[in-house]
Design a protein around this motif. Structure first.
Motif, PDB file in Angstrom:
ATOM      1  N   PRO A   1       0.960  -1.209   0.044  1.00 54.80           N
ATOM      2  CA  PRO A   1       0.087   0.066  -0.166  1.00 54.80           C
ATOM      3  C   PRO A   1       0.764   1.344   0.066  1.00 54.80           C
ATOM      4  CG  PRO A   1      -0.177  -1.199   2.162  1.00 54.80           C
ATOM      5  CD  PRO A   1       0.388  -2.292   1.058  1.00 54.80           C
ATOM      6  N   SER A   2       2.065   1.193   0.691  1.00 63.22           N
ATOM      7  CA  SER A   2       2.924   2.436   0.579  1.00 63.22           C
ATOM      8  C   SER A   2       3.373   2.697  -0.948  1.00 63.22           C
ATOM      9  CB  SER A   2       4.145   2.114   1.553  1.00 63.22           C
ATOM     10  OG  SER A   2       3.687   2.141   2.740  1.00 63.22           O
ATOM     11  N   TRP A   3       3.791   1.705  -1.357  1.00 63.57           N
ATOM     12  CA  TRP A   3       4.369   1.773  -2.816  1.00 63.57           C
ATOM     13  C   TRP A   3       3.083   2.393  -3.736  1.00 63.57           C
ATOM     14  CZ3 TRP A   3       6.431   1.964  -7.764  1.00 63.57           C
ATOM     15  CH2 TRP A   3       5.721   1.474  -8.459  1.00 63.57           C
ATOM     16  N   VAL A   4       1.842   1.936  -3.572  1.00 61.17           N
ATOM     17  CA  VAL A   4       0.789   2.288  -4.527  1.00 61.17           C
ATOM     18  C   VAL A   4       0.475   3.802  -4.083  1.00 61.17           C
ATOM     19  CG1 VAL A   4      -1.783   1.973  -4.766  1.00 61.17           C
ATOM     20  CG2 VAL A   4      -0.193  -0.042  -4.377  1.00 61.17           C
ATOM     21  N   LEU A   5       0.391   4.209  -2.991  1.00 61.74           N
ATOM     22  CA  LEU A   5       0.018   5.466  -2.580  1.00 61.74           C
ATOM     23  C   LEU A   5       1.052   6.553  -3.055  1.00 61.74           C
ATOM     24  CD1 LEU A   5      -1.197   5.367   1.049  1.00 61.74           C
ATOM     25  CD2 LEU A   5      -2.426   5.970  -0.988  1.00 61.74           C
ATOM     26  N   THR A   6       2.425   5.942  -3.024  1.00 58.71           N
ATOM     27  CA  THR A   6       3.786   6.961  -3.524  1.00 58.71           C
ATOM     28  C   THR A   6       3.499   7.227  -5.096  1.00 58.71           C
ATOM     29  OG1 THR A   6       4.826   6.309  -1.497  1.00 58.71           O
ATOM     30  CG2 THR A   6       6.010   7.165  -3.574  1.00 58.71           C
ATOM     31  N   ALA A   7       3.461   6.003  -5.719  1.00 59.71           N
ATOM     32  CA  ALA A   7       3.405   5.909  -7.101  1.00 59.71           C
ATOM     33  C   ALA A   7       2.150   7.005  -7.656  1.00 59.71           C
ATOM     34  CB  ALA A   7       3.076   4.513  -7.692  1.00 59.71           C
ATOM     35  N   ARG A   8       0.946   6.822  -6.818  1.00 62.60           N
ATOM     36  CA  ARG A   8      -0.330   7.453  -7.366  1.00 62.60           C
ATOM     37  C   ARG A   8      -0.022   8.851  -7.289  1.00 62.60           C
ATOM     38  NH1 ARG A   8      -4.723   2.758  -6.079  1.00 62.60           N
ATOM     39  NH2 ARG A   8      -4.511   1.536  -8.005  1.00 62.60           N
ATOM     40  N   ASN A   9       0.424   9.297  -5.990  1.00 64.69           N
ATOM     41  CA  ASN A   9       0.651  10.635  -5.646  1.00 64.69           C
ATOM     42  C   ASN A   9       1.768  11.486  -6.465  1.00 64.69           C
ATOM     43  OD1 ASN A   9      -1.620  10.422  -3.821  1.00 64.69           O
ATOM     44  ND2 ASN A   9      -0.325   9.948  -2.329  1.00 64.69           N
TER      45      ASN A   9
ATOM     46  N   GLU B   1      11.066  -4.875 -13.980  1.00 65.35           N
ATOM     47  CA  GLU B   1      11.886  -3.997 -13.183  1.00 65.35           C
ATOM     48  C   GLU B   1      11.115  -3.942 -11.938  1.00 65.35           C
ATOM     49  OE1 GLU B   1      13.835   0.370 -13.515  1.00 65.35           O
ATOM     50  OE2 GLU B   1      12.680  -0.457 -15.345  1.00 65.35           O
ATOM     51  N   LYS B   2      12.129  -3.787 -10.787  1.00 65.50           N
ATOM     52  CA  LYS B   2      11.594  -3.590  -9.589  1.00 65.50           C
ATOM     53  C   LYS B   2      12.400  -2.797  -8.578  1.00 65.50           C
ATOM     54  CE  LYS B   2      14.674  -6.338  -7.062  1.00 65.50           C
ATOM     55  NZ  LYS B   2      15.654  -5.911  -5.902  1.00 65.50           N
ATOM     56  N   ALA B   3      11.910  -2.231  -7.658  1.00 64.64           N
ATOM     57  CA  ALA B   3      12.701  -1.527  -6.833  1.00 64.64           C
ATOM     58  C   ALA B   3      12.148  -1.516  -5.129  1.00 64.64           C
ATOM     59  CB  ALA B   3      12.617  -0.066  -6.966  1.00 64.64           C
ATOM     60  N   ASP B   4      12.914  -1.598  -4.381  1.00 60.41           N
ATOM     61  CA  ASP B   4      12.511  -1.819  -2.931  1.00 60.41           C
ATOM     62  C   ASP B   4      13.095  -0.467  -2.001  1.00 60.41           C
ATOM     63  OD1 ASP B   4      14.942  -3.709  -1.522  1.00 60.41           O
ATOM     64  OD2 ASP B   4      14.731  -3.732  -3.427  1.00 60.41           O
ATOM     65  N   THR B   5      12.335   0.055  -1.144  1.00 63.29           N
ATOM     66  CA  THR B   5      12.267   1.341  -0.537  1.00 63.29           C
ATOM     67  C   THR B   5      12.078   2.344  -1.354  1.00 63.29           C
ATOM     68  OG1 THR B   5      14.723   2.322  -1.456  1.00 63.29           O
ATOM     69  CG2 THR B   5      14.856   0.622   0.403  1.00 63.29           C
ATOM     70  N   LEU B   6      11.065   3.352  -0.907  1.00 56.70           N
ATOM     71  CA  LEU B   6      10.478   4.323  -1.557  1.00 56.70           C
ATOM     72  C   LEU B   6      11.214   5.197  -2.522  1.00 56.70           C
ATOM     73  CD1 LEU B   6       7.578   5.146   0.854  1.00 56.70           C
ATOM     74  CD2 LEU B   6       7.312   3.760  -1.313  1.00 56.70           C
ATOM     75  N   SER B   7      12.474   5.524  -2.182  1.00 55.56           N
ATOM     76  CA  SER B   7      13.260   6.329  -2.684  1.00 55.56           C
ATOM     77  C   SER B   7      13.775   5.736  -4.302  1.00 55.56           C
ATOM     78  CB  SER B   7      14.603   6.705  -2.048  1.00 55.56           C
ATOM     79  OG  SER B   7      15.341   5.609  -1.641  1.00 55.56           O
ATOM     80  N   ASP B   8      14.135   4.250  -4.075  1.00 53.78           N
ATOM     81  CA  ASP B   8      14.268   3.529  -5.361  1.00 53.78           C
ATOM     82  C   ASP B   8      13.059   3.541  -6.137  1.00 53.78           C
ATOM     83  OD1 ASP B   8      16.936   3.460  -4.428  1.00 53.78           O
ATOM     84  OD2 ASP B   8      16.889   1.231  -3.982  1.00 53.78           O
ATOM     85  N   CYS B   9      11.917   3.324  -5.454  1.00 52.73           N
ATOM     86  CA  CYS B   9      10.691   3.127  -6.345  1.00 52.73           C
ATOM     87  C   CYS B   9      10.479   4.483  -7.215  1.00 52.73           C
ATOM     88  CB  CYS B   9       9.461   3.033  -5.418  1.00 52.73           C
ATOM     89  SG  CYS B   9       9.441   1.323  -4.608  1.00 52.73           S
ATOM     90  N   LEU B  10      10.726   5.636  -6.562  1.00 54.19           N
ATOM     91  CA  LEU B  10      10.621   6.993  -7.219  1.00 54.19           C
ATOM     92  C   LEU B  10      11.522   7.147  -8.146  1.00 54.19           C
ATOM     93  CD1 LEU B  10       9.777   9.150  -4.304  1.00 54.19           C
ATOM     94  CD2 LEU B  10       8.203   8.637  -6.015  1.00 54.19           C
TER      95      LEU B  10
ATOM     96  N   LEU C   1       6.091  -5.213 -16.773  1.00 48.56           N
ATOM     97  CA  LEU C   1       5.729  -5.296 -15.469  1.00 48.56           C
ATOM     98  C   LEU C   1       6.788  -4.739 -14.377  1.00 48.56           C
ATOM     99  CD1 LEU C   1       3.727  -7.087 -13.464  1.00 48.56           C
ATOM    100  CD2 LEU C   1       5.471  -8.912 -13.483  1.00 48.56           C
ATOM    101  N   VAL C   2       6.154  -4.107 -13.395  1.00 50.00           N
ATOM    102  CA  VAL C   2       6.788  -3.135 -12.470  1.00 50.00           C
ATOM    103  C   VAL C   2       6.363  -3.574 -10.838  1.00 50.00           C
ATOM    104  CG1 VAL C   2       7.187  -0.837 -11.488  1.00 50.00           C
ATOM    105  CG2 VAL C   2       7.020  -1.182 -13.941  1.00 50.00           C
ATOM    106  N   GLU C   3       7.469  -3.880 -10.134  1.00 45.97           N
ATOM    107  CA  GLU C   3       6.877  -4.390  -8.737  1.00 45.97           C
ATOM    108  C   GLU C   3       7.545  -3.280  -7.732  1.00 45.97           C
ATOM    109  OE1 GLU C   3       8.098  -8.357  -6.875  1.00 45.97           O
ATOM    110  OE2 GLU C   3       9.345  -6.865  -5.744  1.00 45.97           O
ATOM    111  N   GLY C   4       6.869  -2.745  -7.032  1.00 46.61           N
ATOM    112  CA  GLY C   4       7.209  -1.707  -5.848  1.00 46.61           C
ATOM    113  C   GLY C   4       6.999  -2.218  -4.573  1.00 46.61           C
ATOM    114  N   MET C   5       8.434  -1.979  -3.844  1.00 46.51           N
ATOM    115  CA  MET C   5       8.079  -2.496  -2.287  1.00 46.51           C
ATOM    116  C   MET C   5       8.551  -1.181  -1.381  1.00 46.51           C
ATOM    117  SD  MET C   5       7.039  -5.478  -1.631  1.00 46.51           S
ATOM    118  CE  MET C   5       6.912  -7.216  -2.349  1.00 46.51           C
ATOM    119  N   ALA C   6       7.962  -0.826  -0.379  1.00 49.14           N
ATOM    120  CA  ALA C   6       8.302   0.534   0.338  1.00 49.14           C
ATOM    121  C   ALA C   6       9.793  -0.087   1.141  1.00 49.14           C
ATOM    122  CB  ALA C   6       7.209   0.745   1.292  1.00 49.14           C
TER     123      ALA C   6
END
Length: 235
Positions: free
Chosen positions: A38-46, A165-174, A189-194
């Motif tokens: 949920p943290s990744w989803v909120l960050t990505a959408r905002n 492609e994937k990223a873990d930590t919100l900074s890397d997700c951004l 396909l993109v995977e995000g993890m906070a």
């Protein structure tokens, strides 16, 4: 502590794997983004609203599992236990509050054991709980969600060559989303993890992410089946 039953949240991960693999077959945007954190989803959408439509709108594994429990007993009190504090926020949202009653972290569970004077070393093992597949159990580790979707899309729909492609930590997700937005990378396909290392690095954990990751991998390898079969689990 008074719990009647324990169910693997990886059951819900299996449900999400099947759903996301199906979504991939009909994706319209640049990519399909996972929706399990949920943290990744909120960050990505905002932060990147123009890419928001690419993030799947499916429920998290916590909610999919809770829905299954409520189907069998509408009066059941469902408590999610894990390393994630974002799940506390998620459980308070209008669309989820009807399924999940409370959220505890592993730290909070450990505190309850101390408060009730429960010594785990004196308690024998219960029969193994076998609610989920190997792929579903791997969700907690970074790349686990994407790997499950890719493997299932190939097995179930014959889709191959999915760029991931994937990223873990919100900074890397951004940072990942910035490159996608600029067009410098074009994953399918993109995977995000906070959290670092995935869910295993959540702030409510009791183990280091590398240690937890090894335990997750070992637990996943002991699953009774490899691919998701969430519709086959009995209530």
């Amino acid at each position: 502590l008074g719990f009647d039953r324990v169910m693997e949240v990886a059951y819900g991960a299996d449900c999400d794997t099947i759903l996301l693999a199906e979504k991939y077959t009909t994706k319209q945007g640049k990519f399909l983004g996972t929706s399990c954190c949920p943290s990744w989803v909120l960050t990505a959408r905002n932060s990147y609203p123009d890419l928001a439509e690419n993030i799947a709108d499916s429920y998290t594994p916590m909610v999919e599992t809770a829905k299954k429990i409520k189907e069998s007993d509408v009066h059941a009190k469902v408590i999610f236990i894990g390393p994630c504090i974002a799940k506390k926020y998620e459980a308070l949202t209008t669309e989820v509050s009807g399924y999940v009653d409370h959220v505890l972290t592993f730290e909070e569970l450990a505190a309850l054991f101390v408060a009730f004077e429960i010594d785990l070393s004196t308690i024998g093992e219960s029969p193994a709980i076998q609610d989920a597949s190997m792929l579903g159990r791997g969700y907690a580790n970074a790349s686990g969600v994407g790997n499950a979707i890719i493997r299932t899309a190939e097995e179930k729909f014959g889709i191959t060559d999915i760029s991931f492609e994937k990223a873990d930590t919100l900074s890397d997700c951004l940072e990942m989303l910035k490159h996608i937005d600029k067009g410098s990378t074009c994953p399918d396909l993109v995977e995000g993890m906070a959290c670092p290392g995935g869910c295993v690095g959540g702030p409510g954990t009791l183990a280091s992410p590398p240690t937890a990751a090894r335990h997750v991998a070992r637990f996943a390898s002991s699953a009774p089946f490899e691919f998701p079969l969430c519709d086959k689990i009995e209530s």
